[in-house]
Enzyme design. Structure first.
Site, PDB file in Angstrom:
ATOM      1  CD1 TRP A 105      -6.415  -2.607   7.783  1.00 51.37           C
ATOM      2  CD2 TRP A 105      -6.296  -4.685   8.588  1.00 51.37           C
ATOM      3  NE1 TRP A 105      -7.656  -2.938   8.277  1.00 51.37           N
ATOM      4  CE2 TRP A 105      -7.613  -4.217   8.777  1.00 51.37           C
ATOM      5  CE3 TRP A 105      -5.983  -5.979   9.016  1.00 51.37           C
ATOM      6  CZ2 TRP A 105      -8.616  -4.974   9.367  1.00 51.37           C
ATOM      7  CZ3 TRP A 105      -6.974  -6.743   9.603  1.00 51.37           C
ATOM      8  CH2 TRP A 105      -8.276  -6.241   9.782  1.00 51.37           C
ATOM      9  CE1 TYR A 164      -8.256   2.712   6.546  1.00 53.62           C
ATOM     10  CE2 TYR A 164      -8.062   0.521   5.630  1.00 53.62           C
ATOM     11  CZ  TYR A 164      -8.845   1.552   6.091  1.00 53.62           C
ATOM     12  OH  TYR A 164     -10.207   1.420   6.134  1.00 53.62           O
TER      13      TYR A 164
END
Length: 765
Positions: A114, A112
């Protein structure tokens, strides 16, 4: 003393005898984030994964058929620690088996993005480059944060990344804006972070300068604290999910009183006539009047009328938060924000127009050019199969089933192996109990992780990854003021390795090492990527020092020229010479393209769509946390200090609490037909009646491990959110459309075990 860059700020790590003692914010950051307080103590806590580990039955039955490896035990079984060579051999064998038996379309690369602010040790880039080197993978598109907006905006104005980079600057707003209407507020907690890092926090100072200049703010939100820091701040406590109706009624007033800018609509938009017909009730027999909207929004009709007049009479900026499109029919509030702004005719003027996410991330509105520093190429993916990111459970449960997305029909691939590096699906995905069923379907799940999150506990093979403080890297975010030389501050905890080192070893085993590494080690890549960024910097009139100077000094302040950015100014000045990248070259109030898709849940112009009847009395808002980024470092001191009896806090209005016999500081059960979680209670008048709020990111902690529909005892709201797409257009996340009931918890409160590692058995080959 060295520097490091994290998504929530730049810090100087303070290390004593090889152990991290503190994270000191850099001296130039006027509003540093306290999230850094969570890292010391957490980075080498018992929650840390120290050695490669394999789920017991998966290891014992590795040579059996995949169905016999007990995938139903994921999340409820001990792990066996193994040497790195054994773990890497297992991973390479599984990748080779799945590719040989089913092809690369059976591999899903989940990440994802991050995981790290560093531009080289960026888990998503590393994973995707590795899988592309090995022949490709099924990928995901869009984001949970902005799924509906990312698909919609290119049809009606332009690419979302381009729009975000070109937002009117805070400086310009302070000089020219008179009225700032914020749908969803301007939550400062969200503005702590940016992808690539937030070395200089801007939003609180931007709001303060606007307030000092006399700007009036209107916070349209169920939460009063969604906008703070301004002197003139009106709170309109709107009913969740009704913002589109309020915007339509404001438009109705503009048309009814002749306050809409017909010249702007004629010159710069297409399709406004059809929308106005709908607005006045010619299409469905329902005029979108203030009285109509008042019944839906709980905002008095007279206040809607007066607000429309104020917006027409002042230089007005209309902002919409990301959270509004994380809902069923989430495209509509974004489309209406643009439409309402077009009706006012202030788009492209200083201090006016619209914003899509001021306050949602730090750098939006910086006014700086979008130079982002070093980039690590992910390569080219030969596999073209993909899913919208929020549809992963549907993909795993329904291989071969058709789904609509952005005007086309696709089919879900049959995934046999999930490889995940960066992210925690048991935090950000909806309806976790449904996800638990889907998570049993793949034959193999491989995870790189730093801590024993639920994602790691529900994997088959877990490879311990380093944190940003345990490797060299370069921190640099688009439009950020500083580039940071991220010197390794401490040695890796346990046997952790960085993702690049892990993938390099795997690529050697899988005969794709030259494609993946190009013969370079991590240090050589850092120098190469930095030198490549120097030539790109020149196109932004930025002169970077050579690598040795940059690395020695530790930080470089990017010399951005003063930029008084105004969104869409060039288009307004010359719509023929500088058209938008839409089919018409104009703002599309009515989109022939979207209309042609034939979606009843997202037709050709903004509409009010009644949401399905909600059976329970309280609307649950699950927004971004203040004390962490997503679920990162939930086990750290700063996040832990916010808990109530060890649970994530739930805010409830005073009268709703009184009606249920609930008091401040108690533990409550929050439930609907999808599940239940426990939370600690904050009773407050800063939330409107009929609404409860809890932050996302509490680590998933079911009472019965590995079993669906068990009580979640820590406060993870995604056991209750519905896993349906925002619409057929975007298939985005719709987490904000959910109702619940709340009751006092009676009896003993179960202990929190989310941060306990699983049972670990000794090395067994």
């Amino acid at each position: 003393m060295s520097f490091t860059s994290l998504h929530w700020g730049a810090y100087r790590p303070r290390v004593v005898d090889g152990r991290l003692q503190a994270m000191d914010p850099v001296e130039w950051d006027a509003d540093p984030s306290p999230i850094g307080l969570s890292i010391p103590g957490a980075i080498d806590s018992a929650t840390r994964i120290r050695r490669p580990a394999v789920r017991r039955s998966f290891l014992e039955r590795f040579n059996d058929h995949p169905a016999l490896r007990d995938p139903h035990l994921r999340g409820n079984e001990a792990f066996v620690e193994v040497p790195w060579d054994v773990a890497l051999d297992l991973v390479a064998t599984e990748l080779s088996r799945v590719k040989g038996e089913h092809g690369n379309k059976a591999i899903f690369g989940g990440s994802y993005g991050w995981g790290s602010a560093g531009r080289f040790h960026h888990a998503q880039s590393q994973l995707h480059r590795f899988l592309n080197s090995y022949g490709g993978y099924v990928y995901s598109v869009d984001s949970y944060s902005l799924g509906a907006g990312r698909v919609l905006m290119p049809h009606i104005v332009g690419n979302m990344d381009w729009l975000l980079a070109a937002h009117t600057s805070w400086r310009n707003l302070a000089e020219h804006c008179e009225l700032f209407v914020a749908f969803g507020g301007l939550p400062l907690k969200n503005a702590q972070c940016s992808p690539g890092g937030a070395s200089d926090h801007l939003v609180s100072n931007g709001i303060r300068r606007m307030s000092d200049a006399g700007v009036q703010f209107v916070n349209v939100s169920p939460l009063r604290d969604d906008l703070t820091g301004s002197e003139r701040n009106e709170w309109l406590a709107v009913r969740p999910g009704s913002d589109t109706a309020l915007m339509m009624a404001l438009c109705w007033v503009l048309v009814d009183e002749g306050l809409h800018n017909t010249d702007f609509l004629r010159r710069y938009t297409v399709g406004h006539e059809r929308f106005i017909e709908y607005l006045l009730g010619a299409v469905d027999g329902v005029a979108k009047t203030p009285e109509w909207a008042a019944a839906l929004t709980d905002i008095p009709a007279q206040r809607i009328v007066s607000l429309a007049r104020e917006m027409a009479g002042k230089r007005t900026m209309i902002n919409v938060a990301y959270s509004l499109q994380r809902a069923q029919f989430g495209e509509q509030p974004f489309w209406m924000t643009v439409t309402l702004s077009a009706m006012l005719g202030q788009i492209g003027l200083p201090g006016g127009g619209f914003g899509l996410g001021y306050g949602c991330m730090n750098n939006t509105g910086s006014g700086r050019k979008a130079f982002s520093g070093p980039r690590f190429s992910q390569g080219v993916n030969p596999v073209k199969d993909f899913i919208p990111v929020a549809r992963i459970t549907d993909m795993l449960l329904n291989p071969g089933e058709a789904f609509d997305y952005n005007g086309k029909r696709y089919h879900y691939p049959h995934i046999r192996l999930v490889y995940w590096a960066g992210g925690n699906i048991f935090h950000h995905h909806q309806d976790i109990n449904r996800l638990l069923h889907a998570w049993q379907r793949p034959e193999t799940i491989i995870v790189h992780e730093q801590f024993w999150t639920a994602q790691a506990k529900h994997a088959d093979i877990v490879l311990p990854a380093t944190t940003a403080l345990e490797r060299d890297d370069i921190g640099s975010a688009a439009s950020d003021r500083y580039m940071i030389a991220m010197h390794k501050a401490i040695e890796p905890v346990g046997e952790a390795r960085d993702d690049y080192a892990i993938f390099a070893e795997l690529s050697r085993r899988l005969d794709c090492m030259q494609v993946f590494t190009e013969g370079r080690d991590a240090g050589q890549w850092l120098r190469l990527l930095y030198e490549e960024s120097r030539s790109r910097a020149g196109s932004f009139a930025i002169e970077l020092p050579d690598f040795e100077e940059f690395w020695r000094e530790g930080v470089f302040e990017v010399d951005y020229p003063p930029d008084d950015t105004v969104l869409l100014k060039a288009f307004r000045d010359d719509p023929q010479g500088d058209p938008l990248q839409t089919p018409s070259g104009k703002i599309e109030v009515f989109s022939e393209t979207i209309a042609g898709f034939g979606y009843a849940d997202c037709p050709g112009h903004p509409v009010w769509l009644d949401k399905p009847a909600q059976p329970l009395p309280l609307h649950l808002l699950s927004n971004q946390p203040k004390t962490r980024l997503h679920s990162q470092y939930d086990h750290g001191a700063y996040s832990q200090a916010s808990k109530i009896q060890g649970r994530e806090p739930l805010t409830i209005n005073r009268q709703d609490a009184l009606a249920r016999g609930i008091a401040e500081g108690e533990v409550v059960r929050v439930f609907n037909d999808r599940g239940a979680f426990l939370a600690g209670v904050i009773v407050s008048d800063t939330i409107r009646p009929g609404v409860v709020q809890i932050a996302t990111g509490a680590w998933f902690d079911p009472l019965a491990k590995g079993q669906a529909n068990s009580l979640e005892k820590h406060g993870n709201p995604n056991v209750l959110t519905e896993d349906v797409g925002a619409s057929s257009l975007s298939q985005g996340c719709s987490a904000q459309t959910v109702t619940v009931e709340v009751e006092k918890w009676h009896g003993e409160v179960p202990p929190i075990t989310a941060f306990d590692p699983p049972e670990i058995l000794g090395a067994r080959v």
